[in-house]
Design a protein around this motif. Structure first.
Motif, PDB file in Angstrom:
ATOM      1  N   ARG A 167       0.838  -1.211   0.000  1.00  0.00           N
ATOM      2  CA  ARG A 167       0.000   0.000   0.000  1.00  0.00           C
ATOM      3  C   ARG A 167       0.865   1.251   0.000  1.00  0.00           C
ATOM      4  NH1 ARG A 167      -3.941  -2.613   3.862  1.00  0.00           N
ATOM      5  NH2 ARG A 167      -2.267  -2.183   5.314  1.00  0.00           N
ATOM      6  N   ARG A 168       1.927   1.231   0.796  1.00  0.00           N
ATOM      7  CA  ARG A 168       2.827   2.393   0.873  1.00  0.00           C
ATOM      8  C   ARG A 168       3.522   2.625  -0.472  1.00  0.00           C
ATOM      9  NH1 ARG A 168       3.846   7.230   2.077  1.00  0.00           N
ATOM     10  NH2 ARG A 168       5.976   7.688   2.671  1.00  0.00           N
ATOM     11  N   VAL A 169       3.918   1.537  -1.137  1.00  0.00           N
ATOM     12  CA  VAL A 169       4.549   1.670  -2.453  1.00  0.00           C
ATOM     13  C   VAL A 169       3.564   2.284  -3.442  1.00  0.00           C
ATOM     14  CG1 VAL A 169       5.388   0.310  -4.421  1.00  0.00           C
ATOM     15  CG2 VAL A 169       6.264  -0.146  -2.143  1.00  0.00           C
ATOM     16  N   GLU A 170       2.322   1.857  -3.383  1.00  0.00           N
ATOM     17  CA  GLU A 170       1.306   2.440  -4.276  1.00  0.00           C
ATOM     18  C   GLU A 170       1.120   3.927  -3.992  1.00  0.00           C
ATOM     19  OE1 GLU A 170      -0.311   1.265  -6.948  1.00  0.00           O
ATOM     20  OE2 GLU A 170       1.011  -0.474  -6.723  1.00  0.00           O
ATOM     21  N   GLU A 171       1.084   4.289  -2.709  1.00  0.00           N
ATOM     22  CA  GLU A 171       0.942   5.705  -2.355  1.00  0.00           C
ATOM     23  C   GLU A 171       2.119   6.511  -2.881  1.00  0.00           C
ATOM     24  OE1 GLU A 171       0.584   5.850   1.869  1.00  0.00           O
ATOM     25  OE2 GLU A 171      -1.376   4.881   1.892  1.00  0.00           O
ATOM     26  N   LEU A 172       3.328   5.954  -2.721  1.00  0.00           N
ATOM     27  CA  LEU A 172       4.516   6.666  -3.197  1.00  0.00           C
ATOM     28  C   LEU A 172       4.539   6.764  -4.722  1.00  0.00           C
ATOM     29  CD1 LEU A 172       7.205   5.243  -0.760  1.00  0.00           C
ATOM     30  CD2 LEU A 172       6.213   7.539  -0.772  1.00  0.00           C
ATOM     31  N   ARG A 173       4.070   5.744  -5.404  1.00  0.00           N
ATOM     32  CA  ARG A 173       3.977   5.815  -6.872  1.00  0.00           C
ATOM     33  C   ARG A 173       2.995   6.897  -7.291  1.00  0.00           C
ATOM     34  NH1 ARG A 173       3.936  -0.591  -7.990  1.00  0.00           N
ATOM     35  NH2 ARG A 173       6.185  -0.874  -7.962  1.00  0.00           N
ATOM     36  N   ASP A 174       1.862   6.967  -6.585  1.00  0.00           N
ATOM     37  CA  ASP A 174       0.886   8.011  -6.889  1.00  0.00           C
ATOM     38  C   ASP A 174       1.488   9.394  -6.646  1.00  0.00           C
ATOM     39  OD1 ASP A 174      -0.922   6.053  -7.518  1.00  0.00           O
ATOM     40  OD2 ASP A 174      -2.034   6.189  -5.615  1.00  0.00           O
ATOM     41  N   GLU A 175       2.202   9.527  -5.515  1.00  0.00           N
ATOM     42  CA  GLU A 175       2.807  10.820  -5.205  1.00  0.00           C
ATOM     43  C   GLU A 175       3.870  11.179  -6.237  1.00  0.00           C
ATOM     44  OE1 GLU A 175       5.120  13.064  -1.548  1.00  0.00           O
ATOM     45  OE2 GLU A 175       4.054  11.186  -1.172  1.00  0.00           O
ATOM     46  N   LYS A 176       4.659  10.202  -6.648  1.00  0.00           N
ATOM     47  CA  LYS A 176       5.677  10.450  -7.670  1.00  0.00           C
ATOM     48  C   LYS A 176       5.031  10.896  -8.969  1.00  0.00           C
ATOM     49  CE  LYS A 176       9.372   8.253 -10.264  1.00  0.00           C
ATOM     50  NZ  LYS A 176      10.047   7.010 -10.594  1.00  0.00           N
ATOM     51  N   ALA A 177       3.917  10.255  -9.332  1.00  0.00           N
ATOM     52  CA  ALA A 177       3.205  10.648 -10.555  1.00  0.00           C
ATOM     53  C   ALA A 177       2.675  12.071 -10.424  1.00  0.00           C
ATOM     54  CB  ALA A 177       2.075   9.667 -10.830  1.00  0.00           C
ATOM     55  N   ARG A 178       2.192  12.439  -9.233  1.00  0.00           N
ATOM     56  CA  ARG A 178       1.705  13.811  -9.035  1.00  0.00           C
ATOM     57  C   ARG A 178       2.840  14.809  -9.181  1.00  0.00           C
ATOM     58  NH1 ARG A 178      -1.463  11.572  -4.634  1.00  0.00           N
ATOM     59  NH2 ARG A 178       0.221  12.205  -3.252  1.00  0.00           N
ATOM     60  N   TRP A 179       4.020  14.480  -8.651  1.00  0.00           N
ATOM     61  CA  TRP A 179       5.148  15.402  -8.732  1.00  0.00           C
ATOM     62  C   TRP A 179       5.675  15.520 -10.172  1.00  0.00           C
ATOM     63  CZ3 TRP A 179       6.505  19.021  -5.487  1.00  0.00           C
ATOM     64  CH2 TRP A 179       6.134  18.911  -4.153  1.00  0.00           C
ATOM     65  N   GLN A 180       5.328  14.610 -11.048  1.00  0.00           N
ATOM     66  CA  GLN A 180       5.721  14.718 -12.460  1.00  0.00           C
ATOM     67  C   GLN A 180       4.883  15.772 -13.182  1.00  0.00           C
ATOM     68  OE1 GLN A 180       8.378  13.117 -13.644  1.00  0.00           O
ATOM     69  NE2 GLN A 180       8.643  12.186 -11.635  1.00  0.00           N
ATOM     70  N   ASP A 181       3.746  16.130 -12.601  1.00  0.00           N
ATOM     71  CA  ASP A 181       2.849  17.128 -13.202  1.00  0.00           C
ATOM     72  C   ASP A 181       3.335  18.518 -12.816  1.00  0.00           C
ATOM     73  OD1 ASP A 181       0.731  18.405 -14.390  1.00  0.00           O
ATOM     74  OD2 ASP A 181      -0.680  17.970 -12.754  1.00  0.00           O
ATOM     75  N   ASP A 182       3.584  19.380 -13.812  1.00  0.00           N
ATOM     76  CA  ASP A 182       4.099  20.732 -13.545  1.00  0.00           C
ATOM     77  C   ASP A 182       3.102  21.581 -12.772  1.00  0.00           C
ATOM     78  OD1 ASP A 182       6.510  20.234 -14.756  1.00  0.00           O
ATOM     79  OD2 ASP A 182       5.858  20.948 -16.731  1.00  0.00           O
ATOM     80  N   ALA A 183       1.825  21.406 -13.026  1.00  0.00           N
ATOM     81  CA  ALA A 183       0.817  22.194 -12.317  1.00  0.00           C
ATOM     82  C   ALA A 183       0.822  21.857 -10.823  1.00  0.00           C
ATOM     83  CB  ALA A 183      -0.566  21.934 -12.909  1.00  0.00           C
ATOM     84  N   TYR A 184       1.010  20.594 -10.496  1.00  0.00           N
ATOM     85  CA  TYR A 184       1.067  20.186  -9.083  1.00  0.00           C
ATOM     86  C   TYR A 184       2.304  20.778  -8.407  1.00  0.00           C
ATOM     87  CZ  TYR A 184       1.235  17.200  -4.951  1.00  0.00           C
ATOM     88  OH  TYR A 184       1.285  16.749  -3.655  1.00  0.00           O
ATOM     89  N   VAL A 185       3.425  20.776  -9.105  1.00  0.00           N
ATOM     90  CA  VAL A 185       4.663  21.330  -8.550  1.00  0.00           C
ATOM     91  C   VAL A 185       4.480  22.822  -8.287  1.00  0.00           C
ATOM     92  CG1 VAL A 185       7.100  21.800  -9.027  1.00  0.00           C
ATOM     93  CG2 VAL A 185       6.131  19.577  -9.588  1.00  0.00           C
ATOM     94  N   ARG A 186       3.868  23.537  -9.245  1.00  0.00           N
ATOM     95  CA  ARG A 186       3.634  24.977  -9.040  1.00  0.00           C
ATOM     96  C   ARG A 186       2.731  25.217  -7.832  1.00  0.00           C
ATOM     97  NH1 ARG A 186       2.462  25.074 -14.727  1.00  0.00           N
ATOM     98  NH2 ARG A 186       4.393  25.477 -15.814  1.00  0.00           N
ATOM     99  N   ARG A 187       1.664  24.434  -7.741  1.00  0.00           N
ATOM    100  CA  ARG A 187       0.740  24.606  -6.609  1.00  0.00           C
ATOM    101  C   ARG A 187       1.439  24.343  -5.278  1.00  0.00           C
ATOM    102  NH1 ARG A 187      -3.530  20.672  -7.025  1.00  0.00           N
ATOM    103  NH2 ARG A 187      -2.727  19.591  -5.228  1.00  0.00           N
ATOM    104  N   GLN A 188       2.269  23.298  -5.215  1.00  0.00           N
ATOM    105  CA  GLN A 188       2.994  23.014  -3.975  1.00  0.00           C
ATOM    106  C   GLN A 188       3.979  24.126  -3.646  1.00  0.00           C
ATOM    107  OE1 GLN A 188       2.463  20.529  -1.766  1.00  0.00           O
ATOM    108  NE2 GLN A 188       0.697  20.096  -3.062  1.00  0.00           N
ATOM    109  N   ALA A 189       4.631  24.677  -4.652  1.00  0.00           N
ATOM    110  CA  ALA A 189       5.561  25.784  -4.418  1.00  0.00           C
ATOM    111  C   ALA A 189       4.815  27.001  -3.885  1.00  0.00           C
ATOM    112  CB  ALA A 189       6.301  26.126  -5.708  1.00  0.00           C
TER     113      ALA A 189
END
Length: 173
Positions: free
Chosen positions: A86-108
């Motif tokens: 489950r943790r690996v799946e969560e981390l894969r999802d998070e990694k996929a989110r961080w690949q999105d430029d819009a998500y990175v901008r929002r987090q910044a």
């Protein structure tokens, strides 16, 4: 020889058999009247059987305990493996989110309080009462050397204060 004849005569023999039979009957009746001695409940066979059963229990107790413990360990390891998956799946999802430029901008913007060029940033207090309390505590902090607490200020102010302090530190030679 008369005594011999008497000894071997039929009447003498019948009388002897009758006496012997009477003695046997008397002994049998007296045995019936006497209470039979009670045998103990634990016979030799029962004792051997109990010993065998106890030996089997003792011999099987440790392996059975080990079996139960190993089954418990296996169940724990399976649970840990499922949690890890489950943790690996969560981390894969998070990694996929961080690949999105819009998500990175929002987090910044949220975490680092970055602004896009041409934007003006404002920090508003959520509660007016909290603002008054913050002002009084900030005034008290500013009266101390070093200004406000590092937790109350944005990270970049803490960074620049650290650079200024490092610049102003006396250099020992």
């Amino acid at each position: 020889m008369a005594a011999d004849r008497d000894r071997f005569s039929t009447a003498t023999r019948l009388r002897a058999f009758g006496e012997q039979a009477a003695e046997r009957v008397y002994r049998a009746q007296s045995r019936r009247l006497e209470p039979k001695p009670r045998r103990g409940r634990l016979t030799g066979r029962a004792a051997v059987l109990a010993l065998v059963v106890c030996t089997l229990i003792v011999a099987l107790a440790y392996p059975l305990r080990q079996y139960v413990q190993q089954r418990s360990d296996i169940a724990d390891q399976r649970r840990l493996a499922e949690e890890a998956e489950r943790r690996v799946e969560e981390l894969r999802d998070e990694k996929a989110r961080w690949q999105d430029d819009a998500y990175v901008r929002r987090q910044a913007r949220e975490r680092l309080r970055y602004l896009m060029p041409g934007e003006t940033g404002y920090v508003l207090p959520a509660d007016p009462d909290a603002e008054a309390a913050e002002r009084s505590s900030a005034d008290a902090e500013r009266s101390r050397p070093g200004g406000a607490t590092p937790a109350a200020r944005p990270w970049y102010e803490n960074l620049w204060d650290g650079v200024d302090r490092a610049d102003a530190a006396p250099q020992a030679r």
